[in-house]
Design a protein around this motif. Structure first.
Motif, short mmCIF file in Angstrom:
data_model
loop_
_atom_site.label_atom_id
_atom_site.label_comp_id
_atom_site.label_asym_id
_atom_site.label_seq_id
_atom_site.Cartn_x
_atom_site.Cartn_y
_atom_site.Cartn_z
N ASP A 435 60.71 41.28 35.81
CA ASP A 435 61.36 42.58 35.73
C ASP A 435 60.48 43.58 34.97
N ALA A 436 59.19 43.56 35.30
CA ALA A 436 58.23 44.46 34.65
C ALA A 436 57.15 44.83 35.64
N GLU A 437 56.51 45.95 35.41
CA GLU A 437 55.45 46.40 36.29
C GLU A 437 54.11 45.78 35.89
N TRP A 438 53.30 45.59 36.88
CA TRP A 438 51.94 45.07 36.67
C TRP A 438 51.12 46.13 35.94
N VAL A 439 50.34 45.69 34.95
CA VAL A 439 49.47 46.62 34.23
C VAL A 439 48.03 46.21 34.42
N ILE A 440 47.11 47.10 34.15
CA ILE A 440 45.71 46.84 34.44
C ILE A 440 45.16 45.69 33.62
N GLY A 441 45.73 45.51 32.42
CA GLY A 441 45.30 44.39 31.59
C GLY A 441 45.62 43.04 32.21
N ASP A 442 46.68 42.99 33.02
CA ASP A 442 47.02 41.75 33.73
C ASP A 442 45.92 41.37 34.71
N THR A 443 45.36 42.38 35.38
CA THR A 443 44.27 42.12 36.33
C THR A 443 43.03 41.62 35.61
N VAL A 444 42.74 42.21 34.47
CA VAL A 444 41.57 41.79 33.70
C VAL A 444 41.73 40.34 33.24
N ASN A 445 42.90 39.98 32.76
CA ASN A 445 43.14 38.60 32.33
C ASN A 445 43.00 37.63 33.50
N ALA A 446 43.54 38.02 34.66
CA ALA A 446 43.49 37.15 35.83
C ALA A 446 42.07 36.90 36.30
N SER A 447 41.16 37.85 36.05
CA SER A 447 39.79 37.73 36.55
C SER A 447 39.04 36.54 35.97
N ILE A 448 39.47 36.08 34.80
CA ILE A 448 38.82 34.90 34.20
C ILE A 448 39.79 33.72 34.12
N GLY A 449 40.79 33.73 35.01
CA GLY A 449 41.70 32.60 35.10
C GLY A 449 42.61 32.45 33.91
N GLN A 450 43.01 33.58 33.31
CA GLN A 450 43.95 33.56 32.18
C GLN A 450 45.18 34.36 32.57
N GLY A 451 45.99 34.72 31.61
CA GLY A 451 47.19 35.49 31.88
C GLY A 451 48.22 34.66 32.62
N PHE A 452 48.70 35.18 33.76
CA PHE A 452 49.75 34.51 34.51
C PHE A 452 49.21 33.45 35.47
N THR A 453 47.92 33.44 35.69
CA THR A 453 47.32 32.55 36.69
C THR A 453 47.43 31.10 36.25
N LEU A 454 47.91 30.24 37.19
CA LEU A 454 48.07 28.82 36.90
C LEU A 454 47.61 28.00 38.10
N SER A 455 46.93 26.89 37.83
CA SER A 455 46.46 25.99 38.89
C SER A 455 46.58 24.55 38.42
N SER A 456 46.76 23.65 39.38
CA SER A 456 46.75 22.22 39.07
C SER A 456 45.37 21.66 39.34
N PRO A 457 45.01 20.53 38.74
CA PRO A 457 43.73 19.89 39.06
C PRO A 457 43.56 19.60 40.55
N LEU A 458 44.67 19.24 41.24
CA LEU A 458 44.59 19.03 42.69
C LEU A 458 44.16 20.30 43.40
N GLN A 459 44.77 21.42 43.05
CA GLN A 459 44.44 22.68 43.70
C GLN A 459 42.99 23.07 43.45
N LEU A 460 42.49 22.83 42.25
CA LEU A 460 41.10 23.17 41.94
C LEU A 460 40.13 22.30 42.74
N ALA A 461 40.49 21.05 42.98
CA ALA A 461 39.65 20.18 43.82
C ALA A 461 39.64 20.68 45.26
N VAL A 462 40.80 21.10 45.76
CA VAL A 462 40.89 21.65 47.12
C VAL A 462 40.06 22.93 47.22
N MET A 463 40.17 23.81 46.22
CA MET A 463 39.37 25.03 46.20
C MET A 463 37.89 24.72 46.30
N THR A 464 37.44 23.75 45.53
CA THR A 464 36.03 23.41 45.50
C THR A 464 35.57 22.84 46.84
#
Length: 647
Positions: A435-464
């Motif tokens: 219930d909040a708007e996206w802010v530019i700082g959220d994008t900056v955090n996401a760029s280095i895999g922080q903030g709201f971004t979440l992944s499992s080890p399985l997903q990272l293996a699939v990505m690779t």
């Protein structure tokens, strides 16, 4: 009027025909009746006598034989072994408590087990055999047989018990079975009749649970004759059921064992996937537990420590755990920018050690900054500022879309419990869930895999694997069902620009093989096995301005729970990718120091299909690796391959 002789003869002929027809019908009827009486009174005399004597013929269910589970090479992972047990049928026992009292004098039954058995017998259908004693000895079985006249409704049986010969290595993959509960029965619209057999076992988690329909099979029935005391005299007829299907997994049990041993006491996860077909050849979560402890009901002494452990041995971290992916996410951001034509591989960004966005400073991990960075250098040295700049140009929507193309932020369909979806956040997601708007700082955090971004080890293996192949590699865990090969997870082409992907791969190559790369100390020396990868470190705490001013605390100086997560992803060989790997070490500190060495070791073990030669390692590491290999060699268990023992 007098009839002439001709008329009289004709009339007599008609009467004779009618009499003959009537007599024939009567004879046929009497013959049929006699035959039926002979069948009932002679041929079926024994059975109908028993039926007349208090219905002493019973129909009982025959539990189906559960399908077994094997690894990709035929090593048994879940098997059925014979076991002796004592069962009781309530309608034949009469006074259940009295019979149980007598039984407790024949075999050793502690009061708690006896009371539980009495409750189960009384709660069950009157005709169902209820197991009142499991895994009894041959001596106890013999004593029950000898005392059968004094134990109405009680009989010894030989059944099958589920065991897991590989113990903790496969707890988070194969799972375990457990007794059927009332909740299980109520959850089904039309419950399988066999589920009503007290102490019948079904899959509880992972493959055992997710493939229950295949593994359980179909129950059979048998018709038995019992005497006045309820003792089974003989089996009259039997309709065999259908055994469950045997499953073959894609996992290599020898490699799985090595990976579990290599992780040791770390709270960590490793996934190794075959780039060609998506087969998961290792899927290890540490620490683990012995599923055999749960088969007959686990004690509080065994269960409570697992439940209370901060390392969470009951959680499968490979698919249930979701973590900020840290710098392993940088390939996603870079590929989004390349595909959109926003940057070229030679374009540079200046890193002074931080960037100010919206009145807030976002720092690079290197306080003094990296100076001018191009794509290859930004991956090699994991410069944060380069990706802050890219993310602001690309935008979160395109970054999230690219993440999903690489297999992040989506749930992969595997027969494992609680497979997580992770999160590739968007503006709409934050609006709907926070219930909040996206802010530019959220994008900056996401760029280095922080903030709201979440992944499992399985997903990272699939990505690779997808980066390595430019195909939509999909993870596969079931190799075959009753010998029938299952569809490959090799996947269709991703449709990405191959030249752009080559630039990403080249950047990952220098991460590991260039002296200034963050993963250089974990490189592979063998030329034909060279590895490309990316280190990652994800924060689990906020670093205040005051802490930065006095110097950021080192991980080793912090409590375990506040240390950074360590990550590393890789594929090898670089020129012809065969395997992709992801490693996560919870609160391990830096990805280059905690996760990359594990990834290098397990990758070599996979590439060489066993212990690799020491000359595949850097010279400085060989003495340490030789000692490590010796120690890990000692934990290799015996493997059962279709009835045979094999090391």
């Amino acid at each position: 009027m007098r009839r002439n002789r001709a008329e009289t003869d004709a009339s007599q002929t008609k009467l004779s025909r009618r009499a003959a027809l009537l007599g024939g019908v009567q004879l046929l009827f009497m013959g049929g009746l006699a035959a039926r009486m002979n069948y009932l009174q002679v041929d079926q005399a024994d059975q109908y006598l028993l039926l007349a004597e208090e219905n002493r013929i019973n129909i009982r269910l025959i539990p189906p034989t559960r399908g077994e589970i094997f690894d990709r090479n035929g090593v048994q992972l879940a098997q059925n072994i014979p076991s002796y047990r004592i069962v009781m049928v309530r309608e034949e026992a009469g006074d259940v408590e009295e019979v149980m009292h007598r039984l407790s004098k024949v075999i050793d039954l502690d009061p708690e087990a006896r009371d539980r058995a009495i409750a189960e017998v009384k709660a069950a259908e009157r005709f169902l055999p209820v197991t009142v004693a499991d895994n009894v000895t041959w001596d106890e079985l013999s004593r029950v047989s000898v005392n059968a006249p004094a134990l109405p409704g009680v009989s010894p049986e030989v059944g099958l018990t589920r065991v897991y010969p590989r113990g903790s290595d496969f707890a988070h993959i194969v799972g375990r079975v457990g007794r059927v509960s009332k909740t299980d029965i109520d959850a089904q619209e039309i419950p399988d009749a066999v589920l009503r057999i007290p102490r019948f076992q079904i899959g509880r988690i992972n493959v055992e649970a997710r493939e229950e329909g295949l593994l359980r099979g179909v129950a059979g029935t048998k018709q038995v004759e019992v005497n006045a005391t309820g003792r089974v005299m003989r089996e009259l007829s039997r309709r065999e059921g259908q055994s469950g299907a045997d499953l073959q997994l894609t996992i290599d049990s020898k490699l799985q064992n090595y990976v579990q041993a290599r992780l040791g006491t770390e709270s960590a996860a490793v996934v190794i996937i075959d780039c060609e077909n998506g087969d998961l050849i290792a899927n290890a979560s540490s620490p683990s537990y012995d599923p055999n402890l749960f088969i007959g009901g686990i004690s509080s002494a065994d269960y409570d420590p697992m439940l209370e452990s901060k390392h969470r041995p009951l959680v499968n971290k490979t698919v249930q755990g979701t973590y900020p992916p840290g710098s392993t996410y940088k390939m996603v951001v870079a590929m989004a920018a390349l595909e959109e034509g926003i940057i070229g591989p030679d374009d540079t960004v200046y890193c002074p050690g931080h960037v100010e966005v919206g009145g807030r400073k976002f720092h690079c991990w290197k306080r003094a900054g990296h100076g001018w960075m191009d794509l290859e250098d930004s991956l090699k040295q994991s410069c944060d500022v380069y990706y802050y700049d890219l993310a602001l140009k690309v935008g979160i929507e395109k970054i999230s879309a690219m993440a999903k193309r690489f297999g992040l932020g989506i749930r992969h369909d595997l027969p494992l419990s609680s497979v997580a979806s992770g999160l590739a956040p968007t503006k709409a997601w934050k609006r709907e869930t926070r219930d909040a708007e996206w802010v530019i700082g959220d994008t900056v955090n996401a760029s280095i895999g922080q903030g709201f971004t979440l992944s499992s080890p399985l997903q990272l293996a699939v990505m690779t694997a997808r980066i390595a192949t430019n195909r939509m590699v999909t993870p596969r865990l079931i190799k075959s069902i009753d010998g029938i090969e299952q569809p490959s997870g090799g996947g269709e082409p991703l449709g990405m620009n191959e030249n752009n992907l080559r630039k990403i791969r080249k950047g990952m190559h220098v991460v590991v093989n260039d002296r200034r790369g963050t993963g250089y100390r974990s490189r592979i020396i063998a030329e034909e096995m060279r590895m490309a990868g990316k280190t990652g470190t994800s924060q689990v705490r906020s670093i205040t301005t005051a802490e930065r001013a006095r110097g950021v605390s080192r991980n080793e100086d912090l409590p375990w729970e506040r240390r950074d997560h360590a990550l590393f992803v890789a594929f090898a060989p670089y020129d012809k990718p065969r395997y992709a790997v992801s490693v996560l070490v919870e609160h391990g500190g830096g990805g280059s120091t905690a996760a990359a060495p594990i990834a290098r070791d397990v990758m070599l073990q996979a590439l060489y299909s066993g212990e690799p030669p020491l000359d595949a390692y850097p010279t400085a590491d060989r003495e340490r690796i030789a000692e490590q290999q010796k120690q890990l060699r000692d934990v290799q268990p015996q493997a059962t391959i279709k009835g045979k023992d094999q090391a």
